[in-house]
Write a protein that holds these residues in place. Structure first.
Motif, PDB file in Angstrom:
ATOM      1  N   GLU A  89     -57.618  10.472  19.399  1.00 16.88           N
ATOM      2  CA  GLU A  89     -56.201  10.796  19.609  1.00 16.88           C
ATOM      3  C   GLU A  89     -55.574   9.817  20.598  1.00 16.88           C
ATOM      4  OE1 GLU A  89     -54.006  13.377  18.554  1.00 16.88           O
ATOM      5  OE2 GLU A  89     -55.470  13.953  17.031  1.00 16.88           O
ATOM      6  N   ARG A  90     -56.255   9.551  21.702  1.00 14.21           N
ATOM      7  CA  ARG A  90     -55.748   8.630  22.719  1.00 14.21           C
ATOM      8  C   ARG A  90     -55.585   7.227  22.146  1.00 14.21           C
ATOM      9  NH1 ARG A  90     -58.931   5.768  25.666  1.00 14.21           N
ATOM     10  NH2 ARG A  90     -60.633   7.272  25.660  1.00 14.21           N
ATOM     11  N   MET A  91     -56.581   6.783  21.376  1.00 12.80           N
ATOM     12  CA  MET A  91     -56.495   5.459  20.756  1.00 12.80           C
ATOM     13  C   MET A  91     -55.309   5.383  19.800  1.00 12.80           C
ATOM     14  SD  MET A  91     -60.559   4.765  20.102  1.00 12.80           S
ATOM     15  CE  MET A  91     -60.346   3.172  19.303  1.00 12.80           C
ATOM     16  N   ALA A  92     -55.074   6.439  19.033  1.00  9.99           N
ATOM     17  CA  ALA A  92     -53.954   6.465  18.084  1.00  9.99           C
ATOM     18  C   ALA A  92     -52.627   6.319  18.822  1.00  9.99           C
ATOM     19  CB  ALA A  92     -53.982   7.759  17.270  1.00  9.99           C
ATOM     20  N   TYR A  93     -52.458   7.053  19.921  1.00  2.00           N
ATOM     21  CA  TYR A  93     -51.232   6.934  20.725  1.00  2.00           C
ATOM     22  C   TYR A  93     -51.069   5.513  21.257  1.00  2.00           C
ATOM     23  CZ  TYR A  93     -49.998  11.892  20.868  1.00  2.00           C
ATOM     24  OH  TYR A  93     -49.589  13.149  20.529  1.00  2.00           O
ATOM     25  N   GLN A  94     -52.143   4.925  21.760  1.00  6.05           N
ATOM     26  CA  GLN A  94     -52.075   3.569  22.306  1.00  6.05           C
ATOM     27  C   GLN A  94     -51.671   2.554  21.234  1.00  6.05           C
ATOM     28  OE1 GLN A  94     -56.017   3.068  23.892  1.00  6.05           O
ATOM     29  NE2 GLN A  94     -55.443   3.813  25.923  1.00  6.05           N
ATOM     30  N   ILE A  95     -52.239   2.693  20.052  1.00  9.79           N
ATOM     31  CA  ILE A  95     -51.930   1.766  18.962  1.00  9.79           C
ATOM     32  C   ILE A  95     -50.450   1.812  18.621  1.00  9.79           C
ATOM     33  CG2 ILE A  95     -52.275   1.383  16.480  1.00  9.79           C
ATOM     34  CD1 ILE A  95     -55.281   2.231  17.027  1.00  9.79           C
ATOM     35  N   VAL A  96     -49.902   3.014  18.456  1.00 10.11           N
ATOM     36  CA  VAL A  96     -48.488   3.154  18.101  1.00 10.11           C
ATOM     37  C   VAL A  96     -47.601   2.680  19.252  1.00 10.11           C
ATOM     38  CG1 VAL A  96     -46.672   4.820  17.541  1.00 10.11           C
ATOM     39  CG2 VAL A  96     -48.889   4.961  16.397  1.00 10.11           C
ATOM     40  N   GLU A  97     -47.946   3.055  20.463  1.00 14.05           N
ATOM     41  CA  GLU A  97     -47.131   2.663  21.617  1.00 14.05           C
ATOM     42  C   GLU A  97     -47.099   1.146  21.790  1.00 14.05           C
ATOM     43  OE1 GLU A  97     -47.395   3.075  26.424  1.00 14.05           O
ATOM     44  OE2 GLU A  97     -47.842   4.860  25.229  1.00 14.05           O
ATOM     45  N   GLN A  98     -48.251   0.498  21.723  1.00 18.66           N
ATOM     46  CA  GLN A  98     -48.288  -0.947  21.933  1.00 18.66           C
ATOM     47  C   GLN A  98     -47.677  -1.725  20.769  1.00 18.66           C
ATOM     48  OE1 GLN A  98     -52.106  -2.307  23.319  1.00 18.66           O
ATOM     49  NE2 GLN A  98     -52.112  -0.831  24.991  1.00 18.66           N
ATOM     50  N   ASN A  99     -47.563  -1.098  19.607  1.00 18.84           N
ATOM     51  CA  ASN A  99     -46.912  -1.741  18.467  1.00 18.84           C
ATOM     52  C   ASN A  99     -45.400  -1.497  18.470  1.00 18.84           C
ATOM     53  OD1 ASN A  99     -47.285  -3.231  15.875  1.00 18.84           O
ATOM     54  ND2 ASN A  99     -46.403  -1.347  15.023  1.00 18.84           N
ATOM     55  N   GLY A 100     -44.934  -0.622  19.350  1.00 22.29           N
ATOM     56  CA  GLY A 100     -43.506  -0.289  19.355  1.00 22.29           C
ATOM     57  C   GLY A 100     -43.132   0.641  18.225  1.00 22.29           C
ATOM     58  N   GLY A 101     -44.069   1.436  17.771  1.00 20.76           N
ATOM     59  CA  GLY A 101     -43.864   2.367  16.660  1.00 20.76           C
ATOM     60  C   GLY A 101     -44.884   2.108  15.568  1.00 20.76           C
ATOM     61  N   ALA A 102     -44.811   2.910  14.526  1.00 20.61           N
ATOM     62  CA  ALA A 102     -45.791   2.808  13.451  1.00 20.61           C
ATOM     63  C   ALA A 102     -45.377   1.850  12.333  1.00 20.61           C
ATOM     64  CB  ALA A 102     -46.057   4.198  12.863  1.00 20.61           C
ATOM     65  N   ALA A 103     -44.127   1.405  12.338  1.00 15.83           N
ATOM     66  CA  ALA A 103     -43.650   0.513  11.279  1.00 15.83           C
ATOM     67  C   ALA A 103     -44.431  -0.801  11.298  1.00 15.83           C
ATOM     68  CB  ALA A 103     -42.166   0.237  11.454  1.00 15.83           C
ATOM     69  N   GLY A 104     -44.841  -1.234  10.123  1.00 18.99           N
ATOM     70  CA  GLY A 104     -45.537  -2.512   9.988  1.00 18.99           C
ATOM     71  C   GLY A 104     -47.002  -2.479  10.361  1.00 18.99           C
ATOM     72  N   LEU A 105     -47.533  -1.290  10.640  1.00 19.26           N
ATOM     73  CA  LEU A 105     -48.951  -1.145  10.981  1.00 19.26           C
ATOM     74  C   LEU A 105     -49.776  -0.805   9.752  1.00 19.26           C
ATOM     75  CD1 LEU A 105     -49.257   1.102  14.192  1.00 19.26           C
ATOM     76  CD2 LEU A 105     -50.127  -1.221  13.900  1.00 19.26           C
ATOM     77  N   ALA A 106     -51.018  -1.243   9.746  1.00 11.30           N
ATOM     78  CA  ALA A 106     -52.009  -0.816   8.754  1.00 11.30           C
ATOM     79  C   ALA A 106     -53.356  -0.792   9.449  1.00 11.30           C
ATOM     80  CB  ALA A 106     -52.040  -1.762   7.566  1.00 11.30           C
ATOM     81  N   LEU A 107     -54.224   0.082   9.012  1.00 13.47           N
ATOM     82  CA  LEU A 107     -55.565   0.214   9.567  1.00 13.47           C
ATOM     83  C   LEU A 107     -56.588  -0.247   8.538  1.00 13.47           C
ATOM     84  CD1 LEU A 107     -55.119   3.804  11.012  1.00 13.47           C
ATOM     85  CD2 LEU A 107     -55.216   1.701  12.351  1.00 13.47           C
ATOM     86  N   VAL A 108     -57.599  -0.977   9.002  1.00 12.13           N
ATOM     87  CA  VAL A 108     -58.700  -1.393   8.143  1.00 12.13           C
ATOM     88  C   VAL A 108     -59.994  -1.081   8.890  1.00 12.13           C
ATOM     89  CG1 VAL A 108     -59.852  -3.312   6.976  1.00 12.13           C
ATOM     90  CG2 VAL A 108     -57.355  -3.225   7.047  1.00 12.13           C
ATOM     91  N   GLY A 113     -59.792   6.301   9.450  1.00 13.16           N
ATOM     92  CA  GLY A 113     -59.175   7.438   8.760  1.00 13.16           C
ATOM     93  C   GLY A 113     -58.728   8.519   9.730  1.00 13.16           C
ATOM     94  N   ARG A 114     -59.530   8.752  10.749  1.00 10.78           N
ATOM     95  CA  ARG A 114     -59.155   9.758  11.746  1.00 10.78           C
ATOM     96  C   ARG A 114     -57.988   9.279  12.608  1.00 10.78           C
ATOM     97  NH1 ARG A 114     -64.626  12.590  14.037  1.00 10.78           N
ATOM     98  NH2 ARG A 114     -65.659  12.975  12.040  1.00 10.78           N
ATOM     99  N   ILE A 115     -57.950   7.995  12.914  1.00  9.94           N
ATOM    100  CA  ILE A 115     -56.807   7.449  13.658  1.00  9.94           C
ATOM    101  C   ILE A 115     -55.543   7.597  12.816  1.00  9.94           C
ATOM    102  CG2 ILE A 115     -55.760   5.317  14.527  1.00  9.94           C
ATOM    103  CD1 ILE A 115     -58.600   4.490  15.467  1.00  9.94           C
ATOM    104  N   ARG A 116     -55.630   7.256  11.540  1.00 11.05           N
ATOM    105  CA  ARG A 116     -54.474   7.406  10.635  1.00 11.05           C
ATOM    106  C   ARG A 116     -53.985   8.854  10.616  1.00 11.05           C
ATOM    107  NH1 ARG A 116     -55.520   7.546   4.492  1.00 11.05           N
ATOM    108  NH2 ARG A 116     -56.547   9.364   5.350  1.00 11.05           N
ATOM    109  N   ASP A 117     -54.915   9.803  10.521  1.00  7.80           N
ATOM    110  CA  ASP A 117     -54.545  11.222  10.504  1.00  7.80           C
ATOM    111  C   ASP A 117     -53.874  11.638  11.815  1.00  7.80           C
ATOM    112  OD1 ASP A 117     -55.654  11.275   7.967  1.00  7.80           O
ATOM    113  OD2 ASP A 117     -57.492  12.311   8.606  1.00  7.80           O
ATOM    114  N   ALA A 118     -54.377  11.125  12.941  1.00 13.73           N
ATOM    115  CA  ALA A 118     -53.779  11.445  14.247  1.00 13.73           C
ATOM    116  C   ALA A 118     -52.356  10.897  14.330  1.00 13.73           C
ATOM    117  CB  ALA A 118     -54.635  10.880  15.379  1.00 13.73           C
ATOM    118  N   ILE A 119     -52.154   9.681  13.858  1.00 12.61           N
ATOM    119  CA  ILE A 119     -50.810   9.086  13.876  1.00 12.61           C
ATOM    120  C   ILE A 119     -49.865   9.912  13.006  1.00 12.61           C
ATOM    121  CG2 ILE A 119     -49.431   7.080  13.164  1.00 12.61           C
ATOM    122  CD1 ILE A 119     -51.862   5.328  14.055  1.00 12.61           C
ATOM    123  N   LYS A 120     -50.335  10.338  11.863  1.00 13.11           N
ATOM    124  CA  LYS A 120     -49.489  11.156  10.979  1.00 13.11           C
ATOM    125  C   LYS A 120     -49.111  12.474  11.666  1.00 13.11           C
ATOM    126  CE  LYS A 120     -48.898  12.962   6.454  1.00 13.11           C
ATOM    127  NZ  LYS A 120     -48.592  12.400   5.217  1.00 13.11           N
TER     128      LYS A 120
END
Length: 189
Positions: A20-39, A50-57
């Motif tokens: 959950e913490r990692m998901a928040y950090q990823i979105v925050e440091q990207n300035g939002g979820a737009a233009g992001l993809a996870l591999v 997959g769990r990070i994606r679910d947390a972001i959703k």
């Protein structure tokens, strides 16, 4: 610590909080979820992605594209993998060109897995940027590669291994340290 006995680092709730913490950090440091993809790097990296994606959703409502990457044929130690290395299916069902990709793996150790993953990703297009997320950073780099997002850092001896078990593989979620089995060589994490 007795290296023959498992030493627990994270239990199921610890893994969930960390993701959950990692998901928040990823979105925050990207300035939002737009233009992001996870591999996710197959095997455990794709579960974590997959769990990070679910947390972001859950917290942002955004649907982040998710891909799974097999790096077997890109490894620099492929010649020592035996006569028939197990190759799994890479599935990146979107164009990576122009996206900020977050490459996800379970444990960052030597950096060689990430190097192989970067080589493999370039066969799919040219992302705007690639970031790296690792549930566990155990140190011991052989290449100058560091996670941008780290769930948990541990310092252990070279002959010890960080083991990640996940429900997707039929185990209880947990991360622990074990002594290395006979025949194990550093860099195989």
């Amino acid at each position: 610590m007795d290296s023959n006995k498992p030493h627990n680092i994270l239990d199921s709730s610890g893994i969930n909080r960390t993701i959950e913490r990692m998901a928040y950090q990823i979105v925050e440091q990207n300035g939002g979820a737009a233009g992001l993809a996870l591999v996710g790097v197959i095997r455990k990296g794709d579960y974590i992605a997959g769990r990070i994606r679910d947390a972001i959703k859950r917290f942002d409502g955004a649907h982040i594209p998710l891909g799974h990457l097999d790096i077997t044929l890109y490894r620099d130690d492929i010649a020592t993998a035996g006569p028939t290395p197990l190759v799994r299916k890479t599935d990146i069902p979107f164009d990576i060109t122009g996206l900020t990709l977050v490459l996800v793996d379970d444990v960052c150790y030597t950096g060689r897995t990430v190097r192989a993953a970067l080589d493999a990703l370039m066969d799919f297009g040219r992302p705007r940027a690639v970031r790296f997320a690792s549930l566990i950073d155990r140190g011991g780099r052989e290449l100058p590669i560091q996670p941008d997002y780290t769930g948990h850092c541990v310092e252990i001896r070279a002959k010890e291994r960080v083991m990640v078990e996940m429900a997707e593989d039929g185990h209880e979620d947990r991360v622990f340290v074990m002594g290395a089995p006979d025949g194990w060589k550093p860099g195989e994490d």
